[in-house]
Design an enzyme around this catalytic site. Structure first.
Site, short mmCIF file in Angstrom:
data_model
loop_
_atom_site.label_atom_id
_atom_site.label_comp_id
_atom_site.label_asym_id
_atom_site.label_seq_id
_atom_site.Cartn_x
_atom_site.Cartn_y
_atom_site.Cartn_z
CB CYS A 119 -0.76 0.23 1.55
SG CYS A 119 -1.81 -1.39 1.38
CG HIS A 372 -6.52 2.60 0.69
ND1 HIS A 372 -5.33 2.31 0.09
CD2 HIS A 372 -5.98 1.59 1.25
CE1 HIS A 372 -4.50 1.99 0.44
NE2 HIS A 372 -4.78 1.02 1.33
#
Length: 423
Positions: A119, A372
Site C-alpha cells: 500500500c 484507498h
C-alpha cells in the site's frame, strides 16, 4: 505494595518502547549525513476521481492523471516514468505495467519502472523519482500511482491485499489484512483501556472533509450514530473504521528546484518543493515485531524527514496520514510526535485533527472518504498536499498552510514512507 499483572505489563511495554526509541535514534543518526543533492520541486499534478471506473482500464486511468500533470507542467518531454502499483499482476494479470502506461501515454524511449511496496507503492515511487532528480540522473520525472481493484470479486481482491502480509506465517493461516488490523486494534484497546467508540472521531473527520472534495469516493458526512451502528467486518473493526476498495490514479511532475522557474510561467499556480523524503521498514509479520503497537518505521521515517527538512512536528500545517483503518491513524499520530503512546485517539475525540485543530489530518477525506486505491494512495496524498500548499483545496483549504507532511504505509506497518512539502 501489590502490583497488578496489568501494571507490570504496562511497565514492561514502556521499557520496550524506550528501547525502541534508542534503537531508532541510532538508525537515523547513522543516516543523517547525505551527499550534496539538488532540491526537487513538483511543477505539475493530476488525478482522476476515486471510485469504481468500470469503463476504464488501468492504462486509461493512469493516462488521465499523467496527461493532466504534464499539461499543468507545460511539457511533453520527460526522462523517466515511475509507477507505484501493488496489484496489477495478481488482479489484472498485467505486469510490465510502467512500460504499458508509458507506451499508452506517448512517453516513448524513456526509463519506465513499476515500484511495488504494497500500500506504500505510490509514495515509494515518488521517493525513487525524487532520488533520480536530486542525484542529477534525470531532470524531468513523472511519478504516477495507479490501482484498479473493482474488476475482480471481493474474494480475489481480499486475497490480493493479503499478499502485503507474510505469505507463510500470516496469509497461509487465513488471516486477512483487515484481520491483522483488527488484532492490532483489539490489543490497543486492551493495553490502553480504550473504548470502542473512541475511534469514531477519525471517521467523522474524514467524511466531513471528504464531503468538500469533488474527487472523493464518498462525499457525504457521517454521524456518530452511523459509526456506532455500522456492521462489523472483523471485530472490533466496523465498516466505518475501514477504507473502501476502489480505482484511482494520481500523478506529479518533478524537476530540480533550480529549474522550476522554467515551468512556473503564465497562470501556473506555482511550484512546491519536496523538503524531505524518507523511508523505513519493519518486520512484515506482525508477530515478529518487538512491539506491535508501535509503528517503528513511522517513527524512523518521520524523524529522518524532520532532520532533512529542519521541520518539527509543531511546524507542520497538516498531516495526510494513512488512515486505511482508524487504528492506524492513532498509531501514526503517536509515532510521529503528536501524541503519547496510547493517547492518539484523544486527538480525534477532542477534534484536534479537524481543519481548525492542532494537527489537521485527512484534510480532503483521507483514505476513508476519498478512497484507498492502494498503489495510488501515496500519490493522492502528495497531490492533495500540493493543492493545500498552493491554496487550491477549495472548501477543504487549511488556513495559512505552509508545510505539509504525508505518510504512506505498506502492509500492517512494514514499509512506511514520509514526505514533507513546502512552498
Amino acid at each position: 505494595m501489590i502490583v497488578s499483572a496489568r501494571t507490570i505489563q504496562q511497565l514492561q511495554g514502556e521499557k520496550r518502547f524506550a528501547a525502541h526509541l534508542l534503537h531508532c535514534e541510532r538508525i537515523f543518526e547513522g543516516n543523517a549525513g547525505n551527499a550534496t543533492m539538488r532540491n526537487v520541486s513538483i511543477v505539475g499534478i493530476g488525478q482522476i476521481p476515486v471510485g469504481e471506473h468500470w469503463d476504464l482500464s488501468v492504462r486509461h486511468i493512469a493516462y488521465h492523471a499523467i496527461a493532466e500533470a504534464l499539461k499543468e507542467a507545460g511539457t511533453e518531454q520527460v526522462d523517466a516514468l515511475f509507477v507505484g502499483n501493488m496489484l496489477s499482476g495478481s488482479l489484472l494479470s498485467q505486469e510490465h505495467l510502467a512500460t504499458l502506461i508509458a507506451d499508452f501515454s506517448g512517453l516513448r524511449n524513456v526509463e519506465a519502472a513499476k515500484i511495488e511496496s504494497a500500500c506504500a507503492s505510490g509514495a515509494s515511487a515518488l521517493r525513487i523519482g525524487h532520488m533520480a532528480v536530486a542525484s542529477g540522473m534525470h531532470d524531468v520525472v513523472v511519478v504516477c500511482g495507479v490501482e484498479k481493484m473493482t474488476d475482480t470479486s471481493g474474494e480475489s481482491t481480499t486475497a490480493g491485499l493479503a499478499t502485503a502480509a507474510d505469505a507463510e506465517y500470516e496469509a497461509a493461516h487465513g488471516v486477512s489484512f483487515v484481520g491483522l488490523n483488527a488484532l492490532i486494534m483489539q490489543r490497543y484497546m486492551y493495553e490502553f483501556d480504550v473504548p470502542i467508540d473512541a475511534f469514531a472521531g477519525f471517521s467523522i473527520n474524514a467524511h466531513r472533509n471528504g464531503a468538500k472534495n469533488a474527487h472523493a469516493m464518498f462525499q457525504k458526512p457521517i454521524s456518530l450514530d452511523a459509526y456506532l451502528n455500522a456492521p462489523m467486518i472483523a471485530t472490533p473493526i466496523n465498516i466505518m473504521d475501514s477504507s473502501p476498495v476502489c480505482d484511482g490514479a494520481a500523478a506529479a511532475v518533478l524537476v530540480a528546484s533550480e529549474q522550476a522557474g522554467a515551468y512556473v510561467t503564465g497562470h501556473h499556480p506555482g511550484a512546491v518543493q519536496i523538503l524531505a523524503s524518507a523511508s523505513a521498514n519493519d518486520t512484515i509479520a506482525l508477530h515478529d515485531r518487538k512491539d506491535p503497537l508501535f509503528l517503528e518505521a513511522a517513527y524512523v521515517s518521520s524523524q529522518k524527514a524532520y532532520m532533512q527538512s529542519g521541520v518539527t512536528p509543531a511546524d507542520v500545517s497538516f498531516f495526510e496520514l494513512h488512515d486505511a483503518f482508524t487504528i492506524m491513524s492513532a498509531l501514526s499520530l503517536e509515532a510521529t510526535g503528536y501524541a503519547r503512546r496510547g493517547e492518539g485517539w484523544h486527538l480525534a475525540a477532542d477534534d484536534a485533527i479537524g481543519p481548525d485543530g492542532r494537527i489537521p489530518i485527512s484534510t480532503l477525506g483521507g483514505l476513508k472518504s476519498r478512497g484507498h486505491p492502494v498503489g495510488a494512495t501515496g500519490m493522492y496524498q502528495i497531490v492533495e498536499a500540493v493543492q493545500q500548499l498552493r491554496g487550491e483545496a477549495g472548501q477543504g483549504q487549511i488556513a495559512s498552510a505552509s508545510v505539509g507532511m504525508t505518510q504512506n504505509i505498506g502492509g500492517s506497518g512494514a514499509t512506511i514512507v514520509t514526505h514533507i512539502l513546502g512552498g
